[in-house]
Design an enzyme around this catalytic site. Structure first.
Site, PDB file in Angstrom:
ATOM      1  N   ARG A 162      -4.289   9.531   3.833  1.00  0.00           N
ATOM      2  CA  ARG A 162      -3.091  10.300   4.172  1.00  0.00           C
ATOM      3  C   ARG A 162      -2.172  10.484   2.951  1.00  0.00           C
ATOM      4  O   ARG A 162      -1.553  11.531   2.767  1.00  0.00           O
ATOM      5  CB  ARG A 162      -2.339   9.564   5.290  1.00  0.00           C
ATOM      6  N   ASP A 174      -4.493  10.750  11.991  1.00  0.00           N
ATOM      7  CA  ASP A 174      -5.076   9.426  12.054  1.00  0.00           C
ATOM      8  C   ASP A 174      -5.590   9.264  13.454  1.00  0.00           C
ATOM      9  O   ASP A 174      -5.438  10.146  14.282  1.00  0.00           O
ATOM     10  CB  ASP A 174      -4.007   8.362  11.793  1.00  0.00           C
ATOM     11  N   LYS A 197       0.842  -1.217   0.000  1.00  0.00           N
ATOM     12  CA  LYS A 197       0.000   0.000   0.000  1.00  0.00           C
ATOM     13  C   LYS A 197       0.864   1.248   0.000  1.00  0.00           C
ATOM     14  O   LYS A 197       0.627   2.170  -0.788  1.00  0.00           O
ATOM     15  CB  LYS A 197      -0.889   0.007   1.252  1.00  0.00           C
ATOM     16  N   ASN A 198       1.853   1.283   0.899  1.00  0.00           N
ATOM     17  CA  ASN A 198       2.603   2.526   1.073  1.00  0.00           C
ATOM     18  C   ASN A 198       3.610   2.769  -0.036  1.00  0.00           C
ATOM     19  O   ASN A 198       4.339   3.756  -0.007  1.00  0.00           O
ATOM     20  CB  ASN A 198       3.250   2.567   2.458  1.00  0.00           C
TER      21      ASN A 198
HETATM   22  N1  EPU Z   1       6.280  14.447  10.967  1.00  0.00           N
HETATM   23  C1  EPU Z   1       6.327  15.759  11.318  1.00  0.00           C
HETATM   24  N2  EPU Z   1       6.355  16.710  10.324  1.00  0.00           N
HETATM   25  C2  EPU Z   1       6.351  16.361   9.000  1.00  0.00           C
HETATM   26  C3  EPU Z   1       6.311  15.003   8.649  1.00  0.00           C
HETATM   27  C4  EPU Z   1       6.273  14.049   9.655  1.00  0.00           C
HETATM   28  O1  EPU Z   1       6.317  16.108  12.487  1.00  0.00           O
HETATM   29  O2  EPU Z   1       6.390  17.276   8.158  1.00  0.00           O
HETATM   30  C5  EPU Z   1       6.220  13.417  12.034  1.00  0.00           C
HETATM   31  C6  EPU Z   1       4.876  12.712  12.037  1.00  0.00           C
HETATM   32  O3  EPU Z   1       3.901  13.433  12.731  1.00  0.00           O
HETATM   33  C7  EPU Z   1       5.200  11.375  12.670  1.00  0.00           C
HETATM   34  C8  EPU Z   1       6.594  11.096  12.160  1.00  0.00           C
HETATM   35  O4  EPU Z   1       7.134  12.372  11.767  1.00  0.00           O
HETATM   36  O5  EPU Z   1       5.245  11.502  14.068  1.00  0.00           O
HETATM   37  C9  EPU Z   1       6.633  10.113  11.021  1.00  0.00           C
HETATM   38  O6  EPU Z   1       6.010  10.646   9.888  1.00  0.00           O
HETATM   39  P1  EPU Z   1       6.360  10.244   8.397  1.00  0.00           P
HETATM   40  O7  EPU Z   1       6.302  11.479   7.583  1.00  0.00           O
HETATM   41  O8  EPU Z   1       7.614   9.423   8.359  1.00  0.00           O
HETATM   42  O9  EPU Z   1       5.154   9.282   8.059  1.00  0.00           O
HETATM   43  P2  EPU Z   1       4.072   9.415   6.917  1.00  0.00           P
HETATM   44  O10 EPU Z   1       4.723   9.605   5.598  1.00  0.00           O
HETATM   45  O11 EPU Z   1       2.997  10.351   7.306  1.00  0.00           O
HETATM   46  C10 EPU Z   1       4.126   6.840   6.404  1.00  0.00           C
HETATM   47  C11 EPU Z   1       3.123   5.739   6.318  1.00  0.00           C
HETATM   48  C12 EPU Z   1       2.641   5.336   7.698  1.00  0.00           C
HETATM   49  C13 EPU Z   1       3.821   4.949   8.547  1.00  0.00           C
HETATM   50  C14 EPU Z   1       4.861   6.092   8.567  1.00  0.00           C
HETATM   51  C15 EPU Z   1       6.123   5.758   9.315  1.00  0.00           C
HETATM   52  C16 EPU Z   1       2.023   6.197   4.240  1.00  0.00           C
HETATM   53  C17 EPU Z   1       0.795   6.621   3.526  1.00  0.00           C
HETATM   54  N3  EPU Z   1       1.968   6.193   5.544  1.00  0.00           N
HETATM   55  O12 EPU Z   1       3.438   7.954   6.979  1.00  0.00           O
HETATM   56  O13 EPU Z   1       1.820   4.204   7.501  1.00  0.00           O
HETATM   57  O14 EPU Z   1       3.395   4.671   9.852  1.00  0.00           O
HETATM   58  O15 EPU Z   1       5.227   6.427   7.210  1.00  0.00           O
HETATM   59  O16 EPU Z   1       6.729   4.622   8.782  1.00  0.00           O
HETATM   60  O17 EPU Z   1       3.030   5.837   3.626  1.00  0.00           O
HETATM   61  C18 EPU Z   1      -0.078   2.814   7.768  1.00  0.00           C
HETATM   62  O18 EPU Z   1       0.219   2.309   6.681  1.00  0.00           O
HETATM   63  O19 EPU Z   1      -0.935   2.332   8.542  1.00  0.00           O
HETATM   64  C19 EPU Z   1       0.617   4.021   8.183  1.00  0.00           C
HETATM   65  C20 EPU Z   1       0.175   4.823   9.123  1.00  0.00           C
END
Ligand code: EPU
Length: 415
Positions: free
Chosen positions: A88, A112, A17-18
């Protein structure tokens, strides 16, 4: 769901998915006909397709496992609330639309169930590349005639921010270097997708990504096979580990989950490499092992709910530390209702394994929490009923059918 005995047989691990959602968003970058294969049959894919269709792409999902995307360049770089709030990964249209159209208006992506998820790093990085942002009325609006290369150092290797800067940098003038970039297998998959479109990217899979901007006509559409889903693979490992038995996970990529496999080995699970996957053999009973989530190559936060479900029936006491989303423990209440002995202390969970859980009614609050409920249900004596399973459909392709095919007694009721 009532557990009846060991699981045995083969499970094919679907595409991630991701990754696929990000590949779909990256197809906004250039005109042509894209074909993406190994696409998981999950609800988030048609949701992402709806968003891309609203922006101006023709997205076809006629054949299971294959997406065809036709980009004719007739794009409206606006992502409205009703589409963005559903997923997201909609944030991933920001980089491609900004770099291609010079302007984008996107509803602020929501959080979320496990907490707020800011996009400050996406914004700061794109600003360093010359974009101007306006945030207000629940929207984020960005403009840039042509982005330019920049040296960007992240405080934290954010997956989404790495992806947005990577795609934006493809057409930026000059060289963009992203230090402390995310290194997940799904980021490598996106880099490979962009490279096969004609982008110039070095360092995929390392924490320094160097992107040399190319002219618009240097890019072309491509065909690409989505990387297998390491989180779905781990879920079948967990299901087998709490049920007993032996599963062959076809298409699983052990190299993409090395740290998790090492911890699972500490817990007593045995693994053997197969030519096209991984054989999993469950122990008599799992052993407790401490776990801390970290960005890749650390143990992903997305594994944590299923790992806690495993530890709930392991022999011994384990401390689980969440380093990414402090609030991501809500499902613990549900595990406790099944008889687990778990105490939350800040961003730690102390899990005292019990020999068996006891089936009851539980709720799934998000994708991974839902998968954890299924694993816990397999580990429970008697019947477990799970509601809120629509969340599971967002990230798991036919979880029920796959588990049933290897001997789990699990039935889905659509009410
Ligand atoms: N963060 C910030 N500022 C930003 C970006 C991120 O503070 O500008 C913080 C977030 O709030 C969080 C942490 O950094 O606490 C991690 O965020 P990241 O940007 O790495 O995650 P994401 O891209 O929003 C993806 C996956 C998530 C997975 C995370 C970490 C997707 C769509 N989502 O989220 O997957 O948990 O990376 O590996 O790719 C899931 O699939 O269930 C899911 C939640």
């Amino acid at each position: 769901m009532r557990h009846v005995g060991p699981l045995r047989g083969e499970v094919v691990v679907p595409g991630a998915k991701n990754s696929v959602l990000k590949l779909m968003a990256a197809s906004l970058l250039t005109d042509g006909v894209f074909e993406i294969t190994n696409v998981p049959v999950i609800v988030d894919v048609p949701i992402m397709a709806d968003l891309l269709i609203a922006i101006g792409l023709d997205v076809r999902l006629d054949e299971p496992g294959i997406i065809t995307i036709i980009n004719t360049g007739n794009l409206t770089p606006v992502a409205p609330f009703e589409l963005v709030e559903r997923i997201r990964a909609s944030i991933n249209v920001l980089g491609p639309l900004l770099t291609r159209c010079g302007h984008v208006r996107l509803s602020m992506p929501g959080g979320d169930d496990f907490g707020t998820r800011p996009i400050d790093m996406h914004i700061a990085g794109l600003e360093a590349m010359g974009a101007t942002f306006r945030v207000g009325d629940g929207y984020v609006e960005a403009t840039a005639e042509r982005l330019h290369g920049a040296e960007i150092t992240f405080d934290f290797p954010s997956v989404g921010a790495t992806e947005n800067l990577l795609t934006a940098a493809v057409f930026a003038k000059g060289v963009t270097t992203i230090h402390n970039a995310a290194r997940e297998p799904e980021i490598i998959d996106l880099c490979e997708f962009l490279i096969s479109m004609g982008a110039q990217i070095d360092g995929a899979g390392t924490s320094t990504l160097v992107i040399v901007g190319v002219e618009r006509d240097a890019l072309h559409a491509c065909e690409h096979e989505t990387v297998p889903d390491r989180i779905q693979a781990a879920t079948y490992i967990a299901a087998c580990a709490v049920s007993g038995g032996e599963l062959d996970l076809l298409n699983a990529k052990p190299a993409h989950m090395a740290m998790a496999l090492s911890r699972f080995t500490d817990m007593g699970i045995e693994f053997a490499a197969l030519p096209y996957g991984l054989r999993v053999t469950a122990p008599e009973r799992l052993r407790a092992a401490d776990i801390a989530t970290l960005p890749y190559p650390g143990i992903a936060t997305d594994y944590k709910p299923i790992i806690i479900a495993m530890l709930a029936v392991a022999d011994g006491v384990a401390i689980v530390t969440e380093n990414l989303y402090p609030g991501r423990f809500r499902y613990v209440e549900e595990l406790v209702r099944l008889g687990a002995d778990i105490r939350i202390d800040g961003h730690h969970a102390i899990v005292r394994g019990v020999p068996r859980l006891a089936g009851t009614h539980v709720v799934s609050h998000d994708i991974r929490a839902g998968a954890a409920m299924v694993v816990a249900g397999l580990a429970a004596e008697g019947m477990t009923t799970i509601t809120g399973v629509h969340h599971i459909d967002r990230g798991y392709e036919n979880l029920v059918g796959r588990l049933k095919s290897v001997g789990a007694e699990i039935t889905r009721y659509d009410v």
